[in-house]
Scaffold this motif. Sequence first.
Motif, PDB file in Angstrom:
ATOM      1  N   UNK A   1      32.019  42.342  40.783  1.00 42.79           N
ATOM      2  CA  UNK A   1      32.820  42.258  39.544  1.00 42.79           C
ATOM      3  C   UNK A   1      31.929  42.184  38.321  1.00 42.79           C
ATOM      4  N   UNK A   2      30.877  41.380  38.400  1.00 47.75           N
ATOM      5  CA  UNK A   2      29.979  41.240  37.255  1.00 47.75           C
ATOM      6  C   UNK A   2      29.271  42.577  36.983  1.00 47.75           C
ATOM      7  N   UNK A   3      28.822  43.249  38.023  1.00 48.08           N
ATOM      8  CA  UNK A   3      28.095  44.504  37.825  1.00 48.08           C
ATOM      9  C   UNK A   3      29.014  45.621  37.322  1.00 48.08           C
ATOM     10  N   UNK A   4      30.259  45.664  37.771  1.00 47.67           N
ATOM     11  CA  UNK A   4      31.161  46.722  37.315  1.00 47.67           C
ATOM     12  C   UNK A   4      31.784  46.417  35.958  1.00 47.67           C
ATOM     13  N   UNK A   5      31.783  45.165  35.586  1.00 50.20           N
ATOM     14  CA  UNK A   5      32.419  44.774  34.333  1.00 50.20           C
ATOM     15  C   UNK A   5      31.497  44.953  33.130  1.00 50.20           C
ATOM     16  N   UNK A   6      30.206  44.910  33.348  1.00 48.47           N
ATOM     17  CA  UNK A   6      29.278  44.995  32.209  1.00 48.47           C
ATOM     18  C   UNK A   6      28.848  46.381  31.869  1.00 48.47           C
TER      19      UNK A   6
ATOM     20  N   UNK B   1      31.254  36.701  51.405  1.00 51.07           N
ATOM     21  CA  UNK B   1      32.062  37.845  50.953  1.00 51.07           C
ATOM     22  C   UNK B   1      32.562  37.626  49.534  1.00 51.07           C
ATOM     23  N   UNK B   2      32.970  36.402  49.231  1.00 51.15           N
ATOM     24  CA  UNK B   2      33.436  36.104  47.875  1.00 51.15           C
ATOM     25  C   UNK B   2      32.280  36.215  46.883  1.00 51.15           C
ATOM     26  N   UNK B   3      31.107  35.759  47.285  1.00 51.27           N
ATOM     27  CA  UNK B   3      29.938  35.895  46.421  1.00 51.27           C
ATOM     28  C   UNK B   3      29.624  37.355  46.125  1.00 51.27           C
ATOM     29  N   UNK B   4      29.707  38.197  47.141  1.00 51.17           N
ATOM     30  CA  UNK B   4      29.477  39.628  46.929  1.00 51.17           C
ATOM     31  C   UNK B   4      30.557  40.242  46.041  1.00 51.17           C
ATOM     32  N   UNK B   5      31.791  39.805  46.220  1.00 46.10           N
ATOM     33  CA  UNK B   5      32.871  40.302  45.363  1.00 46.10           C
ATOM     34  C   UNK B   5      32.637  39.901  43.912  1.00 46.10           C
ATOM     35  N   UNK B   6      32.214  38.660  43.706  1.00 44.58           N
ATOM     36  CA  UNK B   6      31.934  38.201  42.341  1.00 44.58           C
ATOM     37  C   UNK B   6      30.777  38.987  41.735  1.00 44.58           C
ATOM     38  N   UNK B   7      29.747  39.237  42.532  1.00 49.28           N
ATOM     39  CA  UNK B   7      28.608  40.027  42.046  1.00 49.28           C
ATOM     40  C   UNK B   7      29.053  41.439  41.694  1.00 49.28           C
TER      41      UNK B   7
ATOM     42  N   UNK C   1      38.783  45.780  39.490  1.00 50.05           N
ATOM     43  CA  UNK C   1      39.079  44.657  38.600  1.00 50.05           C
ATOM     44  C   UNK C   1      40.283  43.852  39.063  1.00 50.05           C
ATOM     45  N   UNK C   2      41.141  44.437  39.867  1.00 53.22           N
ATOM     46  CA  UNK C   2      42.296  43.705  40.375  1.00 53.22           C
ATOM     47  C   UNK C   2      42.181  43.361  41.844  1.00 53.22           C
ATOM     48  N   UNK C   3      41.633  44.288  42.626  1.00 53.37           N
ATOM     49  CA  UNK C   3      41.586  44.108  44.071  1.00 53.37           C
ATOM     50  C   UNK C   3      40.529  43.092  44.509  1.00 53.37           C
ATOM     51  N   UNK C   4      39.345  43.151  43.938  1.00 52.84           N
ATOM     52  CA  UNK C   4      38.283  42.235  44.366  1.00 52.84           C
ATOM     53  C   UNK C   4      38.613  40.770  44.086  1.00 52.84           C
ATOM     54  N   UNK C   5      39.041  40.407  42.879  1.00 53.16           N
ATOM     55  CA  UNK C   5      39.355  38.997  42.676  1.00 53.16           C
ATOM     56  C   UNK C   5      40.547  38.523  43.500  1.00 53.16           C
ATOM     57  N   UNK C   6      41.514  39.407  43.704  1.00 53.98           N
ATOM     58  CA  UNK C   6      42.669  39.026  44.509  1.00 53.98           C
ATOM     59  C   UNK C   6      42.254  38.812  45.969  1.00 53.98           C
ATOM     60  N   UNK C   7      41.401  39.672  46.481  1.00 57.58           N
ATOM     61  CA  UNK C   7      40.877  39.510  47.837  1.00 57.58           C
ATOM     62  C   UNK C   7      40.049  38.233  47.951  1.00 57.58           C
ATOM     63  N   UNK C   8      39.247  37.972  46.930  1.00 56.77           N
ATOM     64  CA  UNK C   8      38.433  36.748  46.927  1.00 56.77           C
ATOM     65  C   UNK C   8      39.318  35.511  46.914  1.00 56.77           C
TER      66      UNK C   8
END
Length: 112
Positions: free
Chosen positions: A107-112, A99-105, A49-56
Motif C-alpha cells: 500500500x505504501x509503495x503503490x500510494x506514493x 502477510x499484513x506487513x507485506x500488504x501494508x508495504x 487501495x481497497x482490496x489490500x487493506x480489506x484483506x489485511x
Amino acid sequence: MSTPAIARDPGLATERTALAWRRTAISAIASAALFTKVAAEGGIDWRPTGLLPLSAAVVMMLVAAIAMARSRSLHRGAHRGAHRGTGPLLLLVSAGVAAVGLAALAMVLTHS
C-alpha cells in the motif's frame, strides 16, 4: 550468608503468556479497524487501495480470534502437557502478521 530460595509460582508464566495473547488480540483488532478505515477512504473495490487493506483487516480479525482463543485456553489451564498444538498456531499467526506487513508495504509503495 546465602539468600533463601524464593518459591516460584509456575502459574505466573502462564498468566503472562495469556496476557500477551490478549494484548496481541487487542492490537490486531485495532489494526483491523485502521485497515478498514483505509479501505473505506480509498474506496472498497478490486483495486489495491481497497482490496489490500480489506484483506489485511480480515487477517487481523482472524489473528485476534486465535489470540483470544489461546488466551482463554491458558486461563482455563489448558497449558498442561508439552504445549501440543501450539506450533501450527504460532505459524498461522506469524504468517498472518507477515502477510499484513507485506500488504501494508505494498500500500505504501503503490500510494506514493
